[in-house]
Design a protein around this motif. Structure first.
Motif, PDB file in Angstrom:
ATOM      1  N   THR A 135       0.843  -1.191   0.000  1.00 14.26           N
ATOM      2  CA  THR A 135       0.000   0.000   0.000  1.00 14.26           C
ATOM      3  C   THR A 135       0.876   1.237   0.000  1.00 14.26           C
ATOM      4  OG1 THR A 135      -0.095   0.028   2.422  1.00 14.26           O
ATOM      5  CG2 THR A 135      -1.864  -1.130   1.276  1.00 14.26           C
ATOM      6  N   SER A 136       0.268   2.370  -0.306  1.00 18.68           N
ATOM      7  CA  SER A 136       0.943   3.646  -0.052  1.00 18.68           C
ATOM      8  C   SER A 136       0.382   4.200   1.241  1.00 18.68           C
ATOM      9  CB  SER A 136       0.727   4.633  -1.198  1.00 18.68           C
ATOM     10  OG  SER A 136      -0.649   4.864  -1.414  1.00 18.68           O
ATOM     11  N   GLN A 142       4.648   8.466   2.603  1.00 20.33           N
ATOM     12  CA  GLN A 142       6.100   8.323   2.693  1.00 20.33           C
ATOM     13  C   GLN A 142       6.620   7.343   1.664  1.00 20.33           C
ATOM     14  OE1 GLN A 142       7.209   7.341   6.692  1.00 20.33           O
ATOM     15  NE2 GLN A 142       6.305   9.175   7.580  1.00 20.33           N
ATOM     16  N   GLY A 143       5.754   6.561   1.045  1.00 18.92           N
ATOM     17  CA  GLY A 143       6.213   5.592   0.075  1.00 18.92           C
ATOM     18  C   GLY A 143       5.385   4.337   0.085  1.00 18.92           C
ATOM     19  N   ALA A 144       5.996   3.215  -0.348  1.00 24.42           N
ATOM     20  CA  ALA A 144       5.319   1.934  -0.461  1.00 24.42           C
ATOM     21  C   ALA A 144       5.584   1.094   0.779  1.00 24.42           C
ATOM     22  CB  ALA A 144       5.799   1.202  -1.702  1.00 24.42           C
ATOM     23  N   TYR A 145       4.496   0.568   1.374  1.00 27.07           N
ATOM     24  CA  TYR A 145       4.569  -0.270   2.565  1.00 27.07           C
ATOM     25  C   TYR A 145       4.078  -1.665   2.211  1.00 27.07           C
ATOM     26  CZ  TYR A 145       5.376   3.886   5.387  1.00 27.07           C
ATOM     27  OH  TYR A 145       5.915   5.025   5.926  1.00 27.07           O
ATOM     28  N   GLN A 146       4.713  -2.681   2.826  1.00 32.60           N
ATOM     29  CA  GLN A 146       4.438  -4.047   2.391  1.00 32.60           C
ATOM     30  C   GLN A 146       4.401  -5.019   3.568  1.00 32.60           C
ATOM     31  OE1 GLN A 146       7.461  -6.819   0.482  1.00 32.60           O
ATOM     32  NE2 GLN A 146       6.490  -5.915  -1.328  1.00 32.60           N
ATOM     33  N   SER A 147       3.545  -6.042   3.423  1.00 33.57           N
ATOM     34  CA  SER A 147       3.558  -7.189   4.324  1.00 33.57           C
ATOM     35  C   SER A 147       3.208  -8.426   3.515  1.00 33.57           C
ATOM     36  CB  SER A 147       2.554  -6.997   5.469  1.00 33.57           C
ATOM     37  OG  SER A 147       1.218  -7.054   4.976  1.00 33.57           O
ATOM     38  N   ARG A 148       3.484  -9.586   4.093  1.00 37.88           N
ATOM     39  CA  ARG A 148       2.995 -10.837   3.527  1.00 37.88           C
ATOM     40  C   ARG A 148       1.689 -11.187   4.233  1.00 37.88           C
ATOM     41  NH1 ARG A 148       5.413 -15.032   4.797  1.00 37.88           N
ATOM     42  NH2 ARG A 148       6.917 -14.173   6.306  1.00 37.88           N
ATOM     43  N   LEU A 162       8.393  -0.325   5.308  1.00 36.80           N
ATOM     44  CA  LEU A 162       8.576   0.610   4.204  1.00 36.80           C
ATOM     45  C   LEU A 162       9.627   0.050   3.264  1.00 36.80           C
ATOM     46  CD1 LEU A 162       8.145   3.445   2.908  1.00 36.80           C
ATOM     47  CD2 LEU A 162       9.950   4.285   4.432  1.00 36.80           C
ATOM     48  N   ILE A 163       9.268  -0.165   1.992  1.00 35.16           N
ATOM     49  CA  ILE A 163      10.207  -0.797   1.058  1.00 35.16           C
ATOM     50  C   ILE A 163      10.781   0.177   0.030  1.00 35.16           C
ATOM     51  CG2 ILE A 163       9.236  -3.097   1.349  1.00 35.16           C
ATOM     52  CD1 ILE A 163       7.750  -2.705  -1.318  1.00 35.16           C
ATOM     53  N   TRP A 164      10.093   1.302  -0.237  1.00 33.65           N
ATOM     54  CA  TRP A 164      10.661   2.303  -1.155  1.00 33.65           C
ATOM     55  C   TRP A 164       9.949   3.626  -0.940  1.00 33.65           C
ATOM     56  CZ3 TRP A 164       9.551   3.748  -6.799  1.00 33.65           C
ATOM     57  CH2 TRP A 164      10.624   4.472  -7.340  1.00 33.65           C
ATOM     58  N   ARG A 165      10.724   4.694  -0.854  1.00 31.49           N
ATOM     59  CA  ARG A 165      10.155   6.022  -0.643  1.00 31.49           C
ATOM     60  C   ARG A 165       9.833   6.742  -1.941  1.00 31.49           C
ATOM     61  NH1 ARG A 165      10.572   7.976   4.548  1.00 31.49           N
ATOM     62  NH2 ARG A 165      11.893   6.776   5.965  1.00 31.49           N
ATOM     63  N   GLY A 166      10.192   6.170  -3.080  1.00 29.50           N
ATOM     64  CA  GLY A 166      10.027   6.881  -4.328  1.00 29.50           C
ATOM     65  C   GLY A 166      11.219   7.766  -4.625  1.00 29.50           C
ATOM     66  N   GLY A 168      11.203  11.181  -4.483  1.00 26.12           N
ATOM     67  CA  GLY A 168      11.141  12.484  -3.831  1.00 26.12           C
ATOM     68  C   GLY A 168       9.941  13.315  -4.195  1.00 26.12           C
ATOM     69  N   GLY A 169       9.128  12.844  -5.145  1.00 24.62           N
ATOM     70  CA  GLY A 169       7.913  13.577  -5.493  1.00 24.62           C
ATOM     71  C   GLY A 169       6.885  13.469  -4.380  1.00 24.62           C
ATOM     72  N   GLN A 170       5.994  14.459  -4.303  1.00 25.44           N
ATOM     73  CA  GLN A 170       4.971  14.423  -3.257  1.00 25.44           C
ATOM     74  C   GLN A 170       3.967  13.301  -3.511  1.00 25.44           C
ATOM     75  OE1 GLN A 170       2.372  17.804  -3.075  1.00 25.44           O
ATOM     76  NE2 GLN A 170       2.057  17.920  -5.284  1.00 25.44           N
ATOM     77  N   TYR A 171       3.347  12.844  -2.423  1.00 25.53           N
ATOM     78  CA  TYR A 171       2.298  11.824  -2.450  1.00 25.53           C
ATOM     79  C   TYR A 171       2.688  10.579  -3.247  1.00 25.53           C
ATOM     80  CZ  TYR A 171      -0.370  15.907  -0.962  1.00 25.53           C
ATOM     81  OH  TYR A 171      -0.805  17.025  -0.317  1.00 25.53           O
ATOM     82  N   PRO A 172       3.760   9.883  -2.870  1.00 27.68           N
ATOM     83  CA  PRO A 172       4.050   8.596  -3.520  1.00 27.68           C
ATOM     84  C   PRO A 172       2.933   7.613  -3.233  1.00 27.68           C
ATOM     85  CG  PRO A 172       5.428   8.906  -1.573  1.00 27.68           C
ATOM     86  CD  PRO A 172       4.715  10.210  -1.791  1.00 27.68           C
ATOM     87  N   GLU A 173       2.344   7.042  -4.278  1.00 31.65           N
ATOM     88  CA  GLU A 173       1.145   6.219  -4.124  1.00 31.65           C
ATOM     89  C   GLU A 173       1.067   5.214  -5.251  1.00 31.65           C
ATOM     90  OE1 GLU A 173      -1.918   9.178  -4.105  1.00 31.65           O
ATOM     91  OE2 GLU A 173      -1.660   9.666  -6.211  1.00 31.65           O
ATOM     92  N   ALA A 174      -0.023   4.441  -5.243  1.00 30.48           N
ATOM     93  CA  ALA A 174      -0.346   3.488  -6.317  1.00 30.48           C
ATOM     94  C   ALA A 174       0.772   2.493  -6.592  1.00 30.48           C
ATOM     95  CB  ALA A 174      -0.694   4.249  -7.608  1.00 30.48           C
ATOM     96  N   PRO A 175       1.298   1.815  -5.565  1.00 32.15           N
ATOM     97  CA  PRO A 175       2.368   0.841  -5.825  1.00 32.15           C
ATOM     98  C   PRO A 175       1.841  -0.398  -6.536  1.00 32.15           C
ATOM     99  CG  PRO A 175       1.654   0.686  -3.538  1.00 32.15           C
ATOM    100  CD  PRO A 175       0.918   1.853  -4.138  1.00 32.15           C
ATOM    101  N   HIS A 176       2.614  -0.891  -7.495  1.00 26.47           N
ATOM    102  CA  HIS A 176       2.338  -2.180  -8.141  1.00 26.47           C
ATOM    103  C   HIS A 176       3.647  -2.947  -8.231  1.00 26.47           C
ATOM    104  CE1 HIS A 176      -1.818  -1.529  -9.098  1.00 26.47           C
ATOM    105  NE2 HIS A 176      -1.575  -0.488  -9.869  1.00 26.47           N
ATOM    106  N   LEU A 177       3.624  -4.208  -7.809  1.00 26.19           N
ATOM    107  CA  LEU A 177       4.814  -5.056  -7.790  1.00 26.19           C
ATOM    108  C   LEU A 177       4.676  -6.135  -8.861  1.00 26.19           C
ATOM    109  CD1 LEU A 177       7.470  -5.616  -6.200  1.00 26.19           C
ATOM    110  CD2 LEU A 177       6.131  -7.161  -4.735  1.00 26.19           C
ATOM    111  N   TYR A 178       5.762  -6.375  -9.631  1.00 26.25           N
ATOM    112  CA  TYR A 178       5.772  -7.354 -10.715  1.00 26.25           C
ATOM    113  C   TYR A 178       7.045  -8.196 -10.634  1.00 26.25           C
ATOM    114  CZ  TYR A 178       2.918  -3.468 -12.539  1.00 26.25           C
ATOM    115  OH  TYR A 178       2.015  -2.435 -12.680  1.00 26.25           O
TER     116      TYR A 178
END
Length: 505
Positions: A135-136, A142-148, A162-166, A168-178
């Protein structure tokens, strides 16, 4: 060949996509509108048919407390081990959850909730069977947050990290993992879903990081460009059967200067290429156009035509939506054969309630909506008509209303805290044809006594005042039939015999 963007026009933001064999499925955000999460199908990525909605039952979706632009935020759709999964956030109650089905054209399951904060959730199924939920963070981000998680129960199997902050742009959101080849790619949107919107990418040898940023981020943005499309971002990737890669993402088409947009955030498509060192490039080096030339699509794009709904079926078409709930006491398809009948709710269009409201998205700058209304009000305050609606503070309507001095045809504008009945006239007929003619810069409202008669102009309103820049929020304009008792429930039926949506551009 070439195709035209957007591939799904009008208020259809935050697209997410998956492919199963030769079939593509796509979902978008729906916010305070019910049913929730429009669901589309395509065979070619260009022509999309709406199958319906994912969230169609009160057990799945409670919007009673949803503010305008609250409710359902960005969904993700994925396919795993014979089941389709859709995960999303109800920011107005319940938080993050997912539902599943073995048939996307049928019913989806009751929600399975995940104890993880944030918005814009993503489901990733790794090759070893592990399921990652990303999720963001909430509004300040602050970035992408993750759990199993345990897929059957939604319970977390690990702490949220927290796995990645992006970048530096504002409102880091919409994470997708591939998982693509030997790499795990993490894509996010940054800059806010406005004119600074962009898509950024990172990768790692592990699904939980650490992630390294793409050296040519952002991989998609139209910020500061002289383009007809702006605010491109919030993307999702899909691999076609031929091995080509594509991105769907949101964008807007401003209508004037200074920029404003009233159709909402729309769904766009672009090809994806890969650099020699394994980084993606979306579109033309990170930009897209309304007319896109591609070599690896053989689809003939079908132009969307005009639609008349005669309300002869026993159910409403998939493009119709309601505000904040499915109050079936407000409407009927059987009260009068061949009509949609609305009974005026106590709620008006000026409130955060569940009004008698059946609307469809305005999907074209130039279009015309017409309805045939039969309405014989007797009690003062009874009202029914058609509205161009952005939210409870910004809307225009033409309607029949019973006043203390008699029955009248009225045209009214609501712009923020200012509202006014700008035109009115006595009306004695039992029925009327009401019209909203949309142009890029303004709406024209009119009426006729019969369908074969010329329309009489009756009111006018600027599109600018129904734009996000003026009205705020994340949605777009709906053209809707409505009825209200203006504070008291009305027992007077408003019979809508048909609704025309005609593309005139």
């Amino acid at each position: 060949m070439h195709y035209t963007n957007p591939v799904i026009s009008g208020f259809h933001p935050d697209p997410s996509i998956c492919r199963v064999g030769e079939d593509y499925y796509l979902v978008t955000s729906s916010f305070e509108y019910y049913p929730g999460v429009p669901l589309f199908h395509s065979k070619d990525l260009v022509n999309w048919e709406q199958l319906g909605h994912v969230l169609t039952r009160t057990e799945q979706l409670d919007l009673r407390n949803a503010r305008s632009s609250g409710g359902i935020y960005a969904p993700t759709i994925r396919y795993y081990d014979g089941l389709y999964y859709m995960t999303t956030t109800n920011v107005s109650g319940g938080g993050n959850f997912y539902v599943y089905t073995d048939d996307p054209r049928g019913e989806w399951s009751d929600p399975i909730y995940v104890d993880q904060h944030g918005i814009d959730p993503d489901l990733f199924f790794d090759e070893d069977g592990s399921v990652y939920y990303t999720t963001s963070n909430d509004a300040f981000g602050q970035g992408a947050y993750q759990s199993r998680i345990d897929l059957k129960t939604g319970k977390r199997l690990s702490d949220v990290t927290l796995i990645w902050r992006g970048t530096g742009g504002q409102y880091p959101e919409a994470p997708h993992l591939y998982r693509i080849g030997e790499w795990y790619y993490l894509m996010m949107a940054e800059g806010g879903t406005e004119y600074g919107h962009m898509v950024t990418m990172a990768r790692s040898k592990r699904p939980d990081g650490p992630f390294e940023s793409c050296p040519h981020n952002p991989i998609l943005t139209h910020r500061s460009l002289l383009k007809s499309i702006h605010a491109t971002g919030h993307a999702d990737l899909v691999e076609a059967a031929d091995g080509s890669w594509w991105a769907v993402f949101l964008g807007i088409r401003p209508a004037g200067y200074p920029n404003y947009h009233h159709l909402g955030r729309e769904t766009f498509l672009a090809p994806v290429t890969w650099t020699e060192d394994g980084w993606p490039i979306i579109g033309n080096n990170g930009t897209v156009d309304e007319q896109m030339e591609v070599d690896n699509l053989c689809a003939q794009q079908v132009k969307v035509g005009s639609v008349r709904d005669d309300f002869d079926a026993t159910y409403l078409a998939s493009y119709w939506s309601f505000l904040r709930g499915n109050d079936q006491a407000n409407r009927s398809l059987t009260e009068k054969s061949g009509c949609l009948t609305l009974f005026g709710s106590a709620s008006t269009l000026n409130e955060l309630g569940v009004p008698a409201f059946v609307g469809r998205r305005q999907q074209h700058f130039e279009c015309r909506a017409r309805v045939h209304l039969t309405f014989v009000p007797e009690r003062t305050g009874d009202e029914a008509g058609i509205t161009a609606y952005m939210n409870e503070q910004f809307h225009y309507e033409i309607a029949i209303m019973q006043t203390q001095s008699g029955r009248k045809l009225i045209f009214r504008r609501r712009i923020g805290s200012m509202w006014k009945v700008e035109n009115e006239m006595p009306w004695s007929d039992d029925s009327v044809i009401l019209t909203v003619q949309a142009h890029k810069t303004h709406y024209e409202f009119g009426f006729a006594s019969r369908e074969e008669e010329s329309e009489v102009p009756f009111g006018r309103g600027e599109t600018r005042f129904l734009s996000t820049e003026a009205a705020g929020g994340f949605t777009g304009v709906f053209i809707a039939m409505y009825a209200t008792g203006n504070g008291t429930r009305s027992e007077t039926p408003a019979h809508f015999d048909w609704f025309d949506y005609e593309v005139t551009e």
